[in-house]
Design a protein around this motif. Sequence first.
Motif, mmCIF file in Angstrom:
data_model
loop_
_atom_site.group_PDB
_atom_site.id
_atom_site.type_symbol
_atom_site.label_atom_id
_atom_site.label_comp_id
_atom_site.label_asym_id
_atom_site.label_seq_id
_atom_site.Cartn_x
_atom_site.Cartn_y
_atom_site.Cartn_z
ATOM 1 N N ASN A 42 99.896 29.937 59.219
ATOM 2 C CA ASN A 42 100.364 30.344 60.768
ATOM 3 C C ASN A 42 99.597 30.382 61.620
ATOM 4 O O ASN A 42 99.894 30.606 62.773
ATOM 5 C CB ASN A 42 100.792 31.787 60.346
ATOM 6 C CG ASN A 42 101.806 31.811 59.228
ATOM 7 O OD1 ASN A 42 102.845 30.801 59.141
ATOM 8 N ND2 ASN A 42 101.887 33.097 58.365
ATOM 9 N N ASN A 43 98.229 30.200 61.404
ATOM 10 C CA ASN A 43 96.873 30.191 62.527
ATOM 11 C C ASN A 43 96.224 29.011 62.500
ATOM 12 O O ASN A 43 95.184 28.810 63.109
ATOM 13 C CB ASN A 43 96.354 31.433 62.433
ATOM 14 C CG ASN A 43 96.919 32.605 62.425
ATOM 15 O OD1 ASN A 43 97.364 33.145 63.622
ATOM 16 N ND2 ASN A 43 97.329 33.366 61.361
ATOM 17 N N VAL A 95 96.549 20.681 57.034
ATOM 18 C CA VAL A 95 95.249 20.488 57.465
ATOM 19 C C VAL A 95 95.002 19.002 57.974
ATOM 20 O O VAL A 95 94.103 18.659 58.667
ATOM 21 C CB VAL A 95 94.308 20.788 56.250
ATOM 22 C CG1 VAL A 95 92.889 20.556 56.333
ATOM 23 C CG2 VAL A 95 94.075 22.539 55.931
ATOM 24 N N ILE A 96 95.537 18.167 57.006
ATOM 25 C CA ILE A 96 95.342 16.697 57.344
ATOM 26 C C ILE A 96 95.984 16.423 58.768
ATOM 27 O O ILE A 96 95.279 15.890 59.717
ATOM 28 C CB ILE A 96 95.998 15.755 56.461
ATOM 29 C CG1 ILE A 96 95.311 15.897 55.110
ATOM 30 C CG2 ILE A 96 96.136 14.457 56.760
ATOM 31 C CD1 ILE A 96 95.843 15.330 53.938
ATOM 32 N N GLN A 110 101.261 27.668 46.629
ATOM 33 C CA GLN A 110 102.371 27.274 46.917
ATOM 34 C C GLN A 110 103.077 27.849 48.358
ATOM 35 O O GLN A 110 104.029 28.866 48.211
ATOM 36 C CB GLN A 110 103.504 27.827 45.672
ATOM 37 C CG GLN A 110 103.310 27.297 44.373
ATOM 38 C CD GLN A 110 103.274 25.695 44.447
ATOM 39 O OE1 GLN A 110 104.261 25.067 44.657
ATOM 40 N NE2 GLN A 110 102.107 24.928 44.080
ATOM 41 N N THR A 111 102.796 27.352 49.349
ATOM 42 C CA THR A 111 102.975 27.978 50.609
ATOM 43 C C THR A 111 104.362 27.088 51.095
ATOM 44 O O THR A 111 104.750 26.158 50.472
ATOM 45 C CB THR A 111 101.835 27.601 51.719
ATOM 46 O OG1 THR A 111 101.460 26.165 51.701
ATOM 47 C CG2 THR A 111 100.822 28.377 51.435
ATOM 48 N N LYS A 112 104.977 27.644 52.073
ATOM 49 C CA LYS A 112 106.455 26.996 52.489
ATOM 50 C C LYS A 112 105.926 25.596 52.997
ATOM 51 O O LYS A 112 106.786 24.718 52.752
ATOM 52 C CB LYS A 112 106.751 27.983 53.487
ATOM 53 C CG LYS A 112 108.115 27.411 54.208
ATOM 54 C CD LYS A 112 108.804 28.195 55.312
ATOM 55 C CE LYS A 112 110.164 27.671 55.832
ATOM 56 N NZ LYS A 112 110.532 28.540 56.932
ATOM 57 N N ASP A 113 105.158 25.515 53.832
ATOM 58 C CA ASP A 113 104.679 24.059 54.356
ATOM 59 C C ASP A 113 103.371 24.012 53.486
ATOM 60 O O ASP A 113 102.549 24.555 53.314
ATOM 61 C CB ASP A 113 104.212 24.103 55.822
ATOM 62 C CG ASP A 113 105.488 24.322 56.564
ATOM 63 O OD1 ASP A 113 106.656 23.793 56.134
ATOM 64 O OD2 ASP A 113 105.647 25.182 57.558
ATOM 65 N N CYS A 114 103.156 22.615 52.905
ATOM 66 C CA CYS A 114 102.022 22.297 52.079
ATOM 67 C C CYS A 114 100.725 22.305 52.877
ATOM 68 O O CYS A 114 100.523 21.984 53.980
ATOM 69 C CB CYS A 114 102.013 20.780 51.735
ATOM 70 S SG CYS A 114 100.558 20.283 50.649
#
Length: 643
Positions: free
Chosen positions: A362-363, A396-397, A387-391
Amino acid sequence: MTSFMRIVRNLTYTSYRQISFANRISVFPKCQRSLHCSSSLFGKMFKERENSHAYGILENKGIAASLSTDMITSPSLSEDEFQTLMLTDWSKKSRTEIYETFPKLAVYCSEHNMCISNKIFDDYIDHLTDNLKYASDDELKTIFYTLNKFPDPESVRTRNYIEVWVALDDECLKRSQNWSYDQILSFVALMYMLNVTRISDFSHKALNKLATRAKNLTPGQLVQALFFIGVWRKSPFDMHNLEIQLKNIFSEFSIDDLAIMSMGFFKSKTPIRDMDLVLSIIDAIIANVKDIHEVSLAALLKLIRYSTRVSLDDRIYRLLDALQHEVPKLSVMCNVHIALLGTTTMHLHEDCLLKIANTVVNNISKTRIKDLERLVLTYGTFNLVPQTKDCFFTKVIDELRKPERMEEINYHGRSYACCLAYLSLLNFYPEDLINKVLSPEFLENAYGKYCYNYGREILMLNYIADIFCSNAVVNRLPVKDAKILAKKYTDYVPSEDHPKQYNVTEKMVLDVIRNLREMRGGKQYVIGDHILPHYQRGDIIICDDPSGAPVDIESAFPTKDFGLLRRPPNDNVWTVLVIAGKNAIIHNTDTATGFFISKIKELKAIGYNATLVPWSIYSKIESTQEKAYYLKQLIENCKKNKS
């Protein structure tokens, strides 16, 4: 001031104190690597956020002297009055008049943004410094505060500024033998105010004296002493005395006091030796977890991480358990320190790491590349995909690809490269980014001209590209450079032919080799060597023909190929046993870290059967027969589960 010193002042100050302060010259060559290192030596710039927070606590509690210069007041000088002062013959003025003029000049300069380095002050500064020896202690303090009232100079070595603080330093050094501990600390605080603690002779000798007499220090004095040691970033000769005193009066400190003292130990690179004291600090954090300031929490976590070399029962896990509920309220940087605590001590707390991942996602646009690198290292070490909502790793990439990150990437190239290397532990291989890192332009900018300066991460990315990006157009290191790096970053494989003082893991390697040779019928059927040159430790290699009979492999891998990726030399059945030593096993499990799991994956990708021999299991097997049976089962299962 001597005529010689006046000549020195008009030079560039490369040797910033020529007579009484010549012993300090050696400080500077170590601090010229970049513009941003050791700012206290090069400029009166910002005080570190941690230090400002800590000193603010000491001020608010009334433990340390106030550093406010509001007390320095004087009627504003008119332009004519100022010019008159500058034409004064100071040799005919009393020292009282000289002292009283200093605040007037400070106020005028602060109003007109005029730096003390201006040549028009040279004569006055000469007479001021010559008369400091006659000043009372209170007058000395006033001169400290007044000097700080002037607009910030470019550097603590700036002309006139250096003359004043060095003269103050000498005077404090002469008088300190007659001062009480509180007086000593109050003047050390004033050196801190001027940002010269790290190069002040008085500060160094004062802190050494306080450490030697640690058992006589009150709680407030101990906190101050350790704070200034943290600012100094070196440990006194008797640093351990301070640790003993801390333990003896531990109950008298608040959580903020403990955090300030933690900064002293950590920044001076002094781990706490007494594990009971570390446990007490952990218990204090757990008890105050709802109220602790995040700067204090980060300081404590860094010291715990730095001091913990053995398992502390379940205390680390309990600490992570308590901290997980605070994760959403904390900054990304503080969350990084929580993650690193688990990584360093090999304690996996999945719920805590999931909450950290969600907070960072989120940040992520505000998260530094250095922090992304450390977080990817944490998840890679535990081989954990939260297991986050968005990988998390896709985000990061994406962040690493953003054009607005270019300036940060250019400045923190090593962190950028490490981040990509750690992503490979979790099966992420962004070919465009790997190609960029391995380009000659990037390497020269991030590491310099010579390949010997490249980090292990570059060698790792080079061979990751060979193994998993073979069909893509990706830059590679020249073979010569790869071999140089391999020699730099690999250890010799332990051998009974070369007896020496081996550590626990190396002894385990020798024991496995010895047992395998007995099982297989000779030395020629089992070797230790480096198949993957980007890993520090070599592995144990065996080979069977299609019928299952051992094959002589003593000369299978020529020495001239060391540093290259060594694929199986023929179609026989090649098996590699990877020793996962004591420090490679996640706490309270038999699971190896992500680096070893990744090594197995890479060995299989280039054609070997590969299996782990975990220390947590092998070390519990006592008899030779049981070890032989265990190794035989490992090898057979490895051949069956080839994929």
